[in-house]
Design an enzyme around this catalytic site. Structure first.
Site, PDB file in Angstrom:
ATOM      1  N   HIS A  78       6.284  -7.937   0.482  1.00  0.00           N
ATOM      2  CA  HIS A  78       6.425  -7.571  -0.928  1.00  0.00           C
ATOM      3  C   HIS A  78       7.630  -6.652  -1.054  1.00  0.00           C
ATOM      4  CE1 HIS A  78       2.206  -8.547  -2.715  1.00  0.00           C
ATOM      5  NE2 HIS A  78       2.664  -9.508  -1.938  1.00  0.00           N
ATOM      6  N   TYR A 207       0.214  -1.411 -10.393  1.00  0.00           N
ATOM      7  CA  TYR A 207      -0.489  -0.129 -10.546  1.00  0.00           C
ATOM      8  C   TYR A 207      -0.455   0.227 -12.034  1.00  0.00           C
ATOM      9  CZ  TYR A 207      -0.395   0.718  -5.484  1.00  0.00           C
ATOM     10  OH  TYR A 207      -0.584   0.653  -4.117  1.00  0.00           O
ATOM     11  N   PRO A 299      -6.922   6.358  -1.848  1.00  0.00           N
ATOM     12  CA  PRO A 299      -6.362   5.033  -1.564  1.00  0.00           C
ATOM     13  C   PRO A 299      -5.106   4.660  -2.371  1.00  0.00           C
ATOM     14  CG  PRO A 299      -8.359   4.816  -2.864  1.00  0.00           C
ATOM     15  CD  PRO A 299      -8.221   6.270  -2.532  1.00  0.00           C
ATOM     16  N   LYS A 303      -2.122   4.423   2.044  1.00  0.00           N
ATOM     17  CA  LYS A 303      -1.497   5.115   3.175  1.00  0.00           C
ATOM     18  C   LYS A 303      -2.410   5.296   4.389  1.00  0.00           C
ATOM     19  CE  LYS A 303       2.535   5.636   1.775  1.00  0.00           C
ATOM     20  NZ  LYS A 303       3.300   4.576   2.369  1.00  0.00           N
ATOM     21  N   TYR A 391       6.458   4.894  -0.542  1.00  0.00           N
ATOM     22  CA  TYR A 391       5.571   3.727  -0.479  1.00  0.00           C
ATOM     23  C   TYR A 391       5.854   2.872   0.760  1.00  0.00           C
ATOM     24  CZ  TYR A 391       2.337   0.334  -2.450  1.00  0.00           C
ATOM     25  OH  TYR A 391       1.252  -0.470  -2.656  1.00  0.00           O
TER      26      TYR A 391
HETATM   27  C1  PHB Z   1      -5.461  -3.410  -1.367  1.00  0.00           C
HETATM   28  O1  PHB Z   1      -4.837  -4.472  -1.453  1.00  0.00           O
HETATM   29  O2  PHB Z   1      -6.632  -3.379  -0.977  1.00  0.00           O
HETATM   30  C2  PHB Z   1      -4.791  -2.124  -1.765  1.00  0.00           C
HETATM   31  C3  PHB Z   1      -3.452  -2.150  -2.091  1.00  0.00           C
HETATM   32  C4  PHB Z   1      -2.823  -0.980  -2.492  1.00  0.00           C
HETATM   33  C5  PHB Z   1      -3.536   0.200  -2.566  1.00  0.00           C
HETATM   34  C6  PHB Z   1      -4.875   0.231  -2.225  1.00  0.00           C
HETATM   35  C7  PHB Z   1      -5.508  -0.931  -1.827  1.00  0.00           C
HETATM   36  O3  PHB Z   1      -2.903   1.331  -3.001  1.00  0.00           O
END
Ligand code: PHB
Length: 397
Positions: A78, A207, A299, A303, A391
């Site tokens: 990504h 997000y 989460p 990380k 990130y």
């Molecule tokens: C996930 O795909 O489970 C996932 C992705 C990004 C995050 C948290 C979980 O910040």
């Protein structure tokens, strides 16, 4: 070396999740004997749905140390994410900003690759054990005692014990309170996570900040997706029918651009509690803590696994210096080196969390301020670059 109920090794590792297995894998490559023990079965670890984003360095660690290159074949690079607020998506282009990508590759697959690599290389990994006790951590005969999966008492005698036993760490609790400091932050919300049988709703992670709270659109495969929405810490999963989940999710992502989620049957619903925690120091005598046992991050930003892998990369080198070269300071150097990334990552996860979630009791001022913060990030190359660096992961120091 195994002699009846006693195994002699150099590094005894409590935990056979990704952090513990990566450590024994790196030790194996350096010719250092290690044993992992875990009270979960391999099946239990493999079937617990976890986060799915790997930093570029985590991918390099898996591929360059010959764990597996499956991530390159089955994972998805990504090159950015979307920040969505006020009903519009804004792309943060990681490749353009910092020349790195992240990889969508579930943690359970990382675990499977590592467990397979340990089996391939003849690693000693004991799943499904119980009654784990640590012995003589500050003396010269440290050991891990436990009951093995067949009910027999066993002891692993070692030079050092590594606690890589997750956020509820039994190992961390062995450090007397007078010898450790816990830095903790509780958040007044949680995530409701679920899997969806449907095609992806977006090509990259979204997000989302909304007046109704945070939502995250993530992916897994062409026909299975992972999503989350902000909920109460004590949210009752059973109170959420599929219809109710979809109504909530659609309203959080709705906007003038007409973005809608592709719906499908929901499974694996779970509430994820939020917590930030750091335990200092990361060493007590011959016990070293790594991964979630030493620190927990919320989460947001995915990380946890990446930070755990970064820990064991540093720890493997420090243990080599201590065990092979007899360097007396190497064990203390581990925490000093690891904590820099730990605290940066704590800040990054906290920053993303507070920018995107609704605060209970928050008012219009708070929401307007958050939107202004998000605009500052997406409209400024400096702001977007900070997000992209954090990130995709800071370069290894
Ligand atoms: C996930 O795909 O489970 C996932 C992705 C990004 C995050 C948290 C979980 O910040």
């Amino acid at each position: 070396m195994t002699d009846g109920a006693v195994t002699r090794t150099r590094v005894g590792i409590v935990g056979a999740g990704p952090a513990g297995l990566m450590l024994s894998h790196l030790h194996h490559r350096a010719g250092i004997d290690a044993v992992n023990v875990d009270n979960r079965t391999r099946h239990e670890i493999e079937t617990t749905v976890r986060a799915g984003i790997l930093e570029a360095d985590s991918v390099r660690l898996l591929t360059e140390t010959d764990v597996s290159d499956r991530v390159l074949r089955e994972g998805h690079a990504h090159e950015g994410i979307a920040l969505r607020f006020a009903g519009e998506s804004h792309r943060i282009d990681f490749q353009a900003l910092v020349g790195e990508s992240v990889w969508l590759y579930p943690q359970t697959d990382v675990f499977t690759d590592l467990a397979d690599a340990r089996a391939r290389d003849g690693g000693d990994v004991r799943f499904g054990i119980s009654d784990t006790r640590l012995i003589d951590l500050t003396g010269d005969r440290p050991a891990i005692r436990f009951t093995d999966a067949d009910g027999a008492a066993h002891e692993v005698r070692c030079d050092v014990v590594v606690g890589a036993d997750g956020s509820h760490s039994m190992c961390r609790q062995q450090v007397p309170e007078t010898h450790r400091r816990l830095f903790a932050k509780e958040y007044p919300f949680a995530w409701f996570g679920f899997l969806v049988e449907a095609p992806p709703s977006a090509p990259e992670l979204v997000y989302t900040h909304s007046d109704r709270g945070f939502a995250l659109i993530s992916q897994r495969t062409a026909s299975m997706q992972r999503m989350y929405f902000q909920c109460e810490p004590d949210e009752d999963v059973a109170a959420w029918s599929d219809d109710r989940v979809w109504t909530e999710m659609q309203s959080r992502v709705a906007g003038p651009d007409g973005f809608v989620l592709r719906e499908g049957p929901i499974s694996d619903q779970a509430v994820l509690r939020f917590r930030s925690l750091v335990c200092e120091p990361m060493r007590h005598g011959n016990l070293l803590l790594a991964g979630d046992a030493a620190h927990t991050v919320p989460p947001t930003g995915a990380k946890g696994l990446n930070l755990a892998l970064a820990d064991v990369r540093v720890l493997a080198t420090c243990l080599e210096r201590a065990l092979d070269d007899g360097d007396p300071d190497a064990l203390d150097r581990y925490g000093l080196l690891a904590l820099d990334r730990v605290w940066r990552t704590q800040h990054f996860s906290y920053w993303m969390t507070q920018m995107l979630h609704s605060l209970p009791g928050g008012d219009h001022f708070d929401r307007r301020r958050q939107v202004a913060e998000l605009r500052s990030v997406v409209d400024s190359t400096a702001g977007a670059t900070y997000l992209a660096e954090g990130y995709t992961g800071w370069p290894r120091g």
